[in-house]
Design an enzyme around this catalytic site. Structure first.
Site, PDB file in Angstrom:
ATOM      1  N   GLU A  79      -1.346  -3.380   6.199  1.00 14.48           N
ATOM      2  CA  GLU A  79      -2.882  -3.833   5.918  1.00 14.48           C
ATOM      3  C   GLU A  79      -3.058  -4.755   6.258  1.00 14.48           C
ATOM      4  O   GLU A  79      -3.772  -5.328   7.036  1.00 14.48           O
ATOM      5  CB  GLU A  79      -3.371  -3.013   4.622  1.00 14.48           C
ATOM      6  CG  GLU A  79      -4.941  -3.392   4.261  1.00 14.48           C
ATOM      7  CD  GLU A  79      -5.425  -3.189   2.962  1.00 14.48           C
ATOM      8  OE1 GLU A  79      -4.455  -3.059   2.039  1.00 14.48           O
ATOM      9  OE2 GLU A  79      -6.460  -2.983   2.779  1.00 14.48           O
ATOM     10  N   HIS A  92      -9.860   4.828  -3.732  1.00 13.69           N
ATOM     11  CA  HIS A  92      -9.254   4.693  -4.839  1.00 13.69           C
ATOM     12  C   HIS A  92     -10.356   4.941  -6.067  1.00 13.69           C
ATOM     13  O   HIS A  92     -11.604   4.589  -5.868  1.00 13.69           O
ATOM     14  CB  HIS A  92      -9.048   3.087  -4.878  1.00 13.69           C
ATOM     15  CG  HIS A  92      -8.078   2.636  -4.173  1.00 13.69           C
ATOM     16  ND1 HIS A  92      -6.685   2.456  -4.502  1.00 13.69           N
ATOM     17  CD2 HIS A  92      -8.043   2.446  -2.689  1.00 13.69           C
ATOM     18  CE1 HIS A  92      -5.855   1.973  -3.487  1.00 13.69           C
ATOM     19  NE2 HIS A  92      -6.638   1.877  -2.413  1.00 13.69           N
TER      20      HIS A  92
HETATM   21 ZN   LIG Z   1      -6.381   1.276  -0.415  1.00 11.37          ZN
END
Ligand SMILES: [Zn+2]
Length: 338
Positions: free
Chosen positions: A203, A21
């Protein structure tokens, strides 16, 4: 082989990074500089204190801290400089190609015009390639916690600005309370416009979120996806349909998505034949680098040089780089591995 030999080998190995990111790659110096420019922010201005500030208690706390850093990025110059620094840092690790996740919507709602945002990242992309040879491509992701308006806004920026480096469409942020299927129309429109689909899923929630990302968002790759390890049928499906997982081991431990590195599901996924790549996610926030993630993976999987080289090849094959680009990077890896 001694660990230091592997460390040197990993450092020199030409690599692709598929899950990193933009804002989450801002190093302590850059974050401290931004914090000093914007004293109303809770982010510490002393790089030494940032390590403590970046120590997360859970995933929700991670998102809170992340957003406080996003709040520091307020004009096109901030965007440009951050992007350039991220690219140079990747190049230093001999990352030759990176798909960087950008979240333009969070900058646009803070007052940066979409045109200015895209011009800033594109200028930085061109400069990074000129100065280092490292090729950057963009994934525009929806900050899921901001819901449908964020999806509409992100799609609008993607389709109407369509910067040259844009290659895929993603979805980030929390998974709990953010059903994947609500974004189906936005992903359909992005895919119809030729963008690849690479949402986060599995996740912090279970395998069903991964199934939803495939069914409703047309996911070609899954961000994280480690929850698949608990579902043999799903792993089989991923193998059969060649849907790769972008695995970021240290991130998973820092956010509590995995209880510890020793208990990380990477070996289970690999044993089942699931295609995976190794990535760094938000490296300075997790006190890591892509080089370190390769070392962690080598340790978890018991890999030697040849195994590590195969990890690098896998990332290139799973990338959205065009066929000539993939062939060239694979040839670079082969030449290095000789
Ligand atoms: Zn990520």
């Amino acid at each position: 082989m001694a660990t230091s030999d592997l460390t040197d080998y990993i450092a020199g190995l030409p690599k692709a990074e598929l899950h990193v990111h933009h804002v989450g790659s801002a190093g302590p110096e850059a974050v401290a500089r931004l914090a000093a420019r914007h004293p109303d922010s809770p982010v510490p201005t002393d790089p030494a204190l940032l390590a403590d500030y970046f120590r997360f208690t859970d995933f929700a706390h991670f998102i809170e801290v992340y957003v406080s850093v996003v709040d520091l990025i307020r004009d096109a110059t901030d965007i440009h400089d951050l992007t350039y620094d991220v690219g140079v840092d990747l190049a230093r690790q001999n990352v030759r190609y990176a798909e960087v996740t950008l979240t333009p919507y969070t900058s646009v709602i803070r007052g940066i015009a979409p045109e200015a945002y895209c011009e800033a990242v594109e200028a930085a992309r061109v400069e990074v390639e000129r100065d280092t040879g490292t090729v950057l491509r963009w994934c525009f992701d929806i900050p899921g916690e901001l819901g449908i308006p964020a999806a509409e806004g992100t799609l609008d920026i993607a389709l109407n600005q369509r910067p040259d480096g844009l290659i895929s469409f993603g979805l980030g942020g929390p998974e709990i309370g953010v059903p994947r299927e609500q974004f189906a129309p936005h992903f359909a429109a992005a895919r119809a416009a030729g963008l690849h689909s690479a949402p986060h899923a599995g996740e912090t929630t279970g395998p069903q979120t991964i199934r939803d990302a495939i069914e409703h968002l047309g996911a070609q790759r899954i961000g994280h996806g480690i929850a698949a390890a608990a579902d043999p049928q799903l792993m089989e499906y991923l193998v059969e349909h060649d849907i790769a997982l972008e695995v970021c081991p240290t991130s998973n431990v820092c956010t509590g998505a995995a209880p510890s590195l020793d208990a990380h599901p990477l070996p289970t996924l690999v044993a089942a034949g699931v295609p995976i790549s190794i990535n760094s996610d938000d490296p300075p926030m997790f006190s890591t680098t892509l080089l370190h993630e390769y070392a962690v993976a080598a340790d978890l999987l018991g890999l030697d040089r040849a195994g590590i080289t195969d990890l690098a090849r896998a990332a290139v094959r799973q990338s959205f780089l065009d066929a000539p680009g993939r062939a060239a990077l694979l040839a670079e890896i082969d030449a290095y591995a000789l």
